[in-house]
Design an enzyme around this catalytic site. Structure first.
Site, PDB file in Angstrom:
ATOM      1  N   SER A 185      -1.054 -11.309   3.019  1.00 45.76           N
ATOM      2  CA  SER A 185      -0.193 -11.072   1.775  1.00 45.76           C
ATOM      3  C   SER A 185       1.329 -11.556   2.434  1.00 45.76           C
ATOM      4  CB  SER A 185      -0.243  -9.805   1.662  1.00 45.76           C
ATOM      5  OG  SER A 185       0.972  -9.019   0.684  1.00 45.76           O
TER       6      SER A 185
ATOM      7  N   TYR B 294      -0.381  -1.338   6.305  1.00 41.82           N
ATOM      8  CA  TYR B 294      -1.100  -2.408   5.531  1.00 41.82           C
ATOM      9  C   TYR B 294      -0.771  -3.695   6.443  1.00 41.82           C
ATOM     10  CZ  TYR B 294      -2.285  -5.672   1.553  1.00 41.82           C
ATOM     11  OH  TYR B 294      -2.980  -6.525   0.896  1.00 41.82           O
TER      12      TYR B 294
ATOM     13  N   PRO C 115      -1.085 -14.853   0.056  1.00 39.03           N
ATOM     14  CA  PRO C 115      -0.631 -15.003  -1.418  1.00 39.03           C
ATOM     15  C   PRO C 115       0.653 -14.113  -1.591  1.00 39.03           C
ATOM     16  CG  PRO C 115      -2.960 -14.297  -1.238  1.00 39.03           C
ATOM     17  CD  PRO C 115      -2.133 -14.207   0.255  1.00 39.03           C
TER      18      PRO C 115
ATOM     19  N   HIS D 150      -0.457  -1.979  -8.748  1.00 39.36           N
ATOM     20  CA  HIS D 150       0.977  -2.960  -8.558  1.00 39.36           C
ATOM     21  C   HIS D 150       1.704  -2.715  -9.834  1.00 39.36           C
ATOM     22  CE1 HIS D 150      -1.680  -4.845  -5.251  1.00 39.36           C
ATOM     23  NE2 HIS D 150      -0.592  -4.759  -4.541  1.00 39.36           N
TER      24      HIS D 150
HETATM   25  N1  NDP Z   1      -3.648  -7.802  -5.461  1.00 36.88           N
HETATM   26  C1  NDP Z   1      -2.475  -8.303  -5.029  1.00 36.88           C
HETATM   27  O1  NDP Z   1      -1.405  -8.534  -5.706  1.00 36.88           O
HETATM   28  C2  NDP Z   1      -2.632  -8.970  -3.579  1.00 36.88           C
HETATM   29  C3  NDP Z   1      -3.674  -8.983  -2.977  1.00 36.88           C
HETATM   30  N2  NDP Z   1      -3.796  -9.666  -1.767  1.00 36.88           N
HETATM   31  C4  NDP Z   1      -4.956  -9.770  -0.878  1.00 36.88           C
HETATM   32  O2  NDP Z   1      -6.002 -10.143  -1.532  1.00 36.88           O
HETATM   33  C5  NDP Z   1      -7.207  -9.643  -0.994  1.00 36.88           C
HETATM   34  C6  NDP Z   1      -8.046  -8.998  -2.231  1.00 36.88           C
HETATM   35  O3  NDP Z   1      -7.025  -8.217  -3.081  1.00 36.88           O
HETATM   36  P1  NDP Z   1      -7.570  -7.507  -4.625  1.00 36.88           P
HETATM   37  O4  NDP Z   1      -8.504  -8.622  -5.076  1.00 36.88           O
HETATM   38  O5  NDP Z   1      -6.455  -7.378  -5.126  1.00 36.88           O
HETATM   39  O6  NDP Z   1      -8.064  -6.281  -4.221  1.00 36.88           O
HETATM   40  P2  NDP Z   1      -8.988  -5.363  -5.178  1.00 36.88           P
HETATM   41  O7  NDP Z   1      -8.900  -3.936  -4.890  1.00 36.88           O
HETATM   42  O8  NDP Z   1      -8.951  -5.745  -6.538  1.00 36.88           O
HETATM   43  O9  NDP Z   1     -10.510  -5.758  -4.524  1.00 36.88           O
HETATM   44  C7  NDP Z   1     -10.836  -5.231  -3.219  1.00 36.88           C
HETATM   45  C8  NDP Z   1     -12.431  -5.369  -3.306  1.00 36.88           C
HETATM   46  O10 NDP Z   1     -12.733  -5.021  -1.629  1.00 36.88           O
HETATM   47  C9  NDP Z   1     -13.833  -4.421  -1.678  1.00 36.88           C
HETATM   48  N3  NDP Z   1     -13.936  -3.301  -0.503  1.00 36.88           N
HETATM   49  C10 NDP Z   1     -12.992  -2.285  -0.392  1.00 36.88           C
HETATM   50  N4  NDP Z   1     -13.391  -1.543   0.529  1.00 36.88           N
HETATM   51  C11 NDP Z   1     -14.683  -2.041   1.095  1.00 36.88           C
HETATM   52  C12 NDP Z   1     -15.252  -1.809   1.930  1.00 36.88           C
HETATM   53  N5  NDP Z   1     -15.061  -0.724   2.835  1.00 36.88           N
HETATM   54  N6  NDP Z   1     -16.698  -2.388   1.975  1.00 36.88           N
HETATM   55  C13 NDP Z   1     -16.813  -3.556   1.106  1.00 36.88           C
HETATM   56  N7  NDP Z   1     -16.125  -4.050   0.255  1.00 36.88           N
HETATM   57  C14 NDP Z   1     -14.674  -3.130   0.184  1.00 36.88           C
HETATM   58  C15 NDP Z   1     -14.004  -3.579  -3.104  1.00 36.88           C
HETATM   59  O11 NDP Z   1     -15.583  -3.802  -3.467  1.00 36.88           O
HETATM   60  P3  NDP Z   1     -16.144  -2.824  -4.572  1.00 36.88           P
HETATM   61  O12 NDP Z   1     -15.673  -3.301  -5.776  1.00 36.88           O
HETATM   62  O13 NDP Z   1     -17.650  -3.314  -4.386  1.00 36.88           O
HETATM   63  O14 NDP Z   1     -15.918  -1.559  -4.253  1.00 36.88           O
HETATM   64  C16 NDP Z   1     -13.406  -4.713  -4.149  1.00 36.88           C
HETATM   65  O15 NDP Z   1     -13.979  -5.430  -4.992  1.00 36.88           O
HETATM   66  C17 NDP Z   1      -6.792  -8.504  -0.081  1.00 36.88           C
HETATM   67  O16 NDP Z   1      -6.886  -8.986   1.188  1.00 36.88           O
HETATM   68  C18 NDP Z   1      -5.420  -8.133  -0.290  1.00 36.88           C
HETATM   69  O17 NDP Z   1      -4.508  -7.880   0.722  1.00 36.88           O
HETATM   70  C19 NDP Z   1      -2.822 -10.475  -1.204  1.00 36.88           C
HETATM   71  C20 NDP Z   1      -1.633 -10.509  -1.772  1.00 36.88           C
HETATM   72  C21 NDP Z   1      -1.418  -9.755  -3.132  1.00 36.88           C
HETATM   73  C1  F7E Z   2       1.482  -7.323  -3.040  1.00 43.99           C
HETATM   74  C2  F7E Z   2       2.215  -6.213  -2.547  1.00 43.99           C
HETATM   75  O1  F7E Z   2       2.274  -5.083  -3.231  1.00 43.99           O
HETATM   76  C3  F7E Z   2       2.961  -4.023  -2.659  1.00 43.99           C
HETATM   77  O2  F7E Z   2       4.241  -4.233  -2.485  1.00 43.99           O
HETATM   78  P1  F7E Z   2       5.384  -4.112  -3.621  1.00 43.99           P
HETATM   79  O3  F7E Z   2       5.384  -5.646  -3.966  1.00 43.99           O
HETATM   80  O4  F7E Z   2       6.641  -3.624  -3.277  1.00 43.99           O
HETATM   81  O5  F7E Z   2       4.302  -3.497  -4.774  1.00 43.99           O
HETATM   82  P2  F7E Z   2       4.542  -2.940  -6.311  1.00 43.99           P
HETATM   83  O6  F7E Z   2       3.694  -4.146  -7.061  1.00 43.99           O
HETATM   84  O7  F7E Z   2       3.780  -1.969  -6.466  1.00 43.99           O
HETATM   85  O8  F7E Z   2       6.024  -2.930  -6.515  1.00 43.99           O
HETATM   86  C4  F7E Z   2       6.813  -3.823  -6.801  1.00 43.99           C
HETATM   87  C5  F7E Z   2       8.248  -3.156  -7.529  1.00 43.99           C
HETATM   88  O9  F7E Z   2       7.970  -2.800  -8.669  1.00 43.99           O
HETATM   89  C6  F7E Z   2       8.515  -1.498  -8.933  1.00 43.99           C
HETATM   90  N1  F7E Z   2       7.919  -0.867  -9.967  1.00 43.99           N
HETATM   91  C7  F7E Z   2       8.463  -0.557 -11.225  1.00 43.99           C
HETATM   92  N2  F7E Z   2       7.533   0.134 -11.790  1.00 43.99           N
HETATM   93  C8  F7E Z   2       6.351   0.192 -11.212  1.00 43.99           C
HETATM   94  C9  F7E Z   2       5.087   0.618 -11.430  1.00 43.99           C
HETATM   95  O10 F7E Z   2       5.054   1.422 -12.540  1.00 43.99           O
HETATM   96  N3  F7E Z   2       4.182   0.816 -10.751  1.00 43.99           N
HETATM   97  C10 F7E Z   2       4.367   0.066  -9.521  1.00 43.99           C
HETATM   98  N4  F7E Z   2       3.306  -0.083  -8.415  1.00 43.99           N
HETATM   99  N5  F7E Z   2       5.410  -0.456  -9.076  1.00 43.99           N
HETATM  100  C11 F7E Z   2       6.500  -0.229  -9.934  1.00 43.99           C
HETATM  101  C12 F7E Z   2       8.277  -0.837  -7.356  1.00 43.99           C
HETATM  102  O11 F7E Z   2       9.068   0.257  -7.390  1.00 43.99           O
HETATM  103  C13 F7E Z   2       8.938  -1.925  -6.604  1.00 43.99           C
HETATM  104  O12 F7E Z   2      10.201  -2.110  -6.423  1.00 43.99           O
HETATM  105  C14 F7E Z   2       2.652  -3.414  -1.233  1.00 43.99           C
HETATM  106  O13 F7E Z   2       2.621  -2.333  -0.675  1.00 43.99           O
HETATM  107  C15 F7E Z   2       2.120  -4.776  -0.405  1.00 43.99           C
HETATM  108  O14 F7E Z   2       0.727  -4.141  -0.214  1.00 43.99           O
HETATM  109  C16 F7E Z   2       1.662  -5.857  -1.166  1.00 43.99           C
HETATM  110  O15 F7E Z   2       1.174  -7.021  -0.201  1.00 43.99           O
END
Ligand code: NDP
Ligand code: F7E
Length: 347
Positions: A108, A137, A164, A180
């Site tokens: 990330s 993290y 990403p 998020h």
């Molecule tokens: N979401 C975002 O904005 C961003 C995400 N990423 C990265 O992308 C990747 C995927 O994220 P995202 O899809 O959003 O996450 P999600 O929370 O949507 O999905 C995570 C998945 O991981 C699986 N998982 C979690 N813990 C375990 C475990 N102990 N054993 C097996 N499987 C597990 C879950 O499986 P199950 O459903 O079966 O429980 C789930 O399907 C991560 O590495 C994250 O850091 C990077 C940047 C931004």
């Molecule tokens: C993908 C990235 O995601 C995380 O980082 P982040 O970008 O700071 O995450 P976020 O999406 O939760 O917030 C973005 C901004 O938005 C504001 N904000 C407003 N209102 C809401 C609200 O209602 N919810 C949330 N969650 N945020 C809010 C919030 O206060 C902040 O200023 C990581 O921990 C890190 O793990 C990582 O990789």
């Protein structure tokens, strides 16, 4: 990667994993292996060893992780560091032991220093202190990058690390405490509009009160749709040899693949994002800013010139992506009829 190569998508039910499965299935890959976390807890070393030994996947997309928004990261740093270190360590190590041809590790952009120069180049890794709300993290993800590079250096593996920016799309987490910002705001605006949210009556009356935005609204974030990310992941996994070699950077003994940013190269403030979502959802009330919630890092705009140089660029702009994901939310989470839903006529 051939159409019948055995491909393990770890985390296939999540935002990223489900998009990767949709993408590779659409491209005709047929031999996809998946496990839920209850079938295979990737923190369990013996279970992971057994899985790799029996299944022998040839390609691995590592999209399983402990993931959450700013407050979840800030509240549960122990789980964020422990789960992520265990999951990635087990998967990367057993991928090597079992001769996996190529692995894509998902990190990330929060791995970069909190006050890194903008836009953030890959080489800014480890050049300054991290953002405190997601330090645990980020440390785990940095360990994953270094583990991939170390195995590449010592054992000649092909483990690529993709970074990403903030993602959104179908199968996102819409829980208001742990999600998020983008999915949280879609839900908050929708529920406020329907009268089920803050100060809402819960009976569908159009109450249109206010929506609370965490923090000051001034931080800037970059977003890409998860379908674009899945496209980039397949692109990196199937990179021709010449382009793969262009990713190599000098290592102490032999060249190692660099990490690579995946983003749009465009940023918006949280206030601008909120106003765009407000308009798309059709909410008529006020925005209120909650200064007791953290802002996090002020900016994290990725420099995407490295991935552009090898031929990949995102396709879905934020406006189109927001409309697309609100439509998905209405159908799959809110259970609304998207043909008739009041105020939503973009499709
Ligand atoms: N979401 C975002 O904005 C961003 C995400 N990423 C990265 O992308 C990747 C995927 O994220 P995202 O899809 O959003 O996450 P999600 O929370 O949507 O999905 C995570 C998945 O991981 C699986 N998982 C979690 N813990 C375990 C475990 N102990 N054993 C097996 N499987 C597990 C879950 O499986 P199950 O459903 O079966 O429980 C789930 O399907 C991560 O590495 C994250 O850091 C990077 C940047 C931004
Ligand atoms: C993908 C990235 O995601 C995380 O980082 P982040 O970008 O700071 O995450 P976020 O999406 O939760 O917030 C973005 C901004 O938005 C504001 N904000 C407003 N209102 C809401 C609200 O209602 N919810 C949330 N969650 N945020 C809010 C919030 O206060 C902040 O200023 C990581 O921990 C890190 O793990 C990582 O990789």
């Amino acid at each position: 990667m051939d159409k019948d190569s055995k491909i393990y998508v770890a985390g296939h039910r999540g935002l990223v994993g489900s998009a990767i499965v949709r993408k590779i299935e659409a491209e005709g890959y047929k031999n996809i292996v998946v496990r839920t976390s209850s079938e295979l807890d990737l923190r369990n070393q013996a279970a992971v060893a057994d899985f790799f030994h029996k299944e022998k996947p040839e390609y691995v997309f590592l999209a399983a992780a402990k993931v959450g928004g700013i407050v979840a990261n800030n509240s549960f740093p122990a789980e964020f560091i422990y789960d992520n270190l265990m999951i990635q360590t087990n998967v990367i190590h057993h991928a090597w032991l079992n001769g996996v041809t190529k692995l894509l590790f998902l990190g990330s952009t929060c791995i970069y220093p909190k006050l890194a120069p903008q836009p953030i180049k890959e080489e800014y890794l480890l050049t300054g202190p991290l953002e405190p709300t997601n330090e645990a993290y980020a440390i785990a993800k940095i360990a994953g990058i270094k583990m991939c590079q170390s195995y590449n250096r010592q054992y000649g593996t092909r483990f690529v690390s993709a970074m990403p920016t903030n993602l959104y799309g179908p199968n996102d987490n819409f829980d208001l405490e742990t999600s998020h910002v983008l999915p949280a705001l879609i839900r908050k605006f929708h529920e406020a509009k329907m009268g089920n949210g803050e100060r809402g009556t819960g009976n569908g009356e159009k109450h249109q009160a206010h929506v609370t935005i965490w923090g000051s609204g001034t931080p800037k974030r970059e977003f890409i749709h998860v379908d674009d990310l899945a496209d980039a992941c397949l692109f990196l996994m199937t990179l021709p040899e010449e382009q793969y070699r262009s990713l190599l950077i000098p290592g102490p003994q032999s060249p190692v693949p660099a990490l690579i940013n995946i983003g749009s190269g465009e940023e918006v403030t949280i206030s601008e994002l909120a106003l765009r979502i407000k308009e798309i959802v059709g909410f008529a009330g006020e925005l209120v800013f909650d200064s007791t919630k953290p802002d996090g890092t002020p900016r994290k705009l990725s420099d995407v010139s490295r991935i552009h140089a090898i031929g990949w660029k995102h396709k879905i702009n934020l406006e189109e992506g927001l409309r697309n994901v609100y439509r998905w939310y209405l159908k799959s989470v809110a259970g609304a009829d998207t043909e008739t839903h009041d105020g939503f006529s973009v499709y």
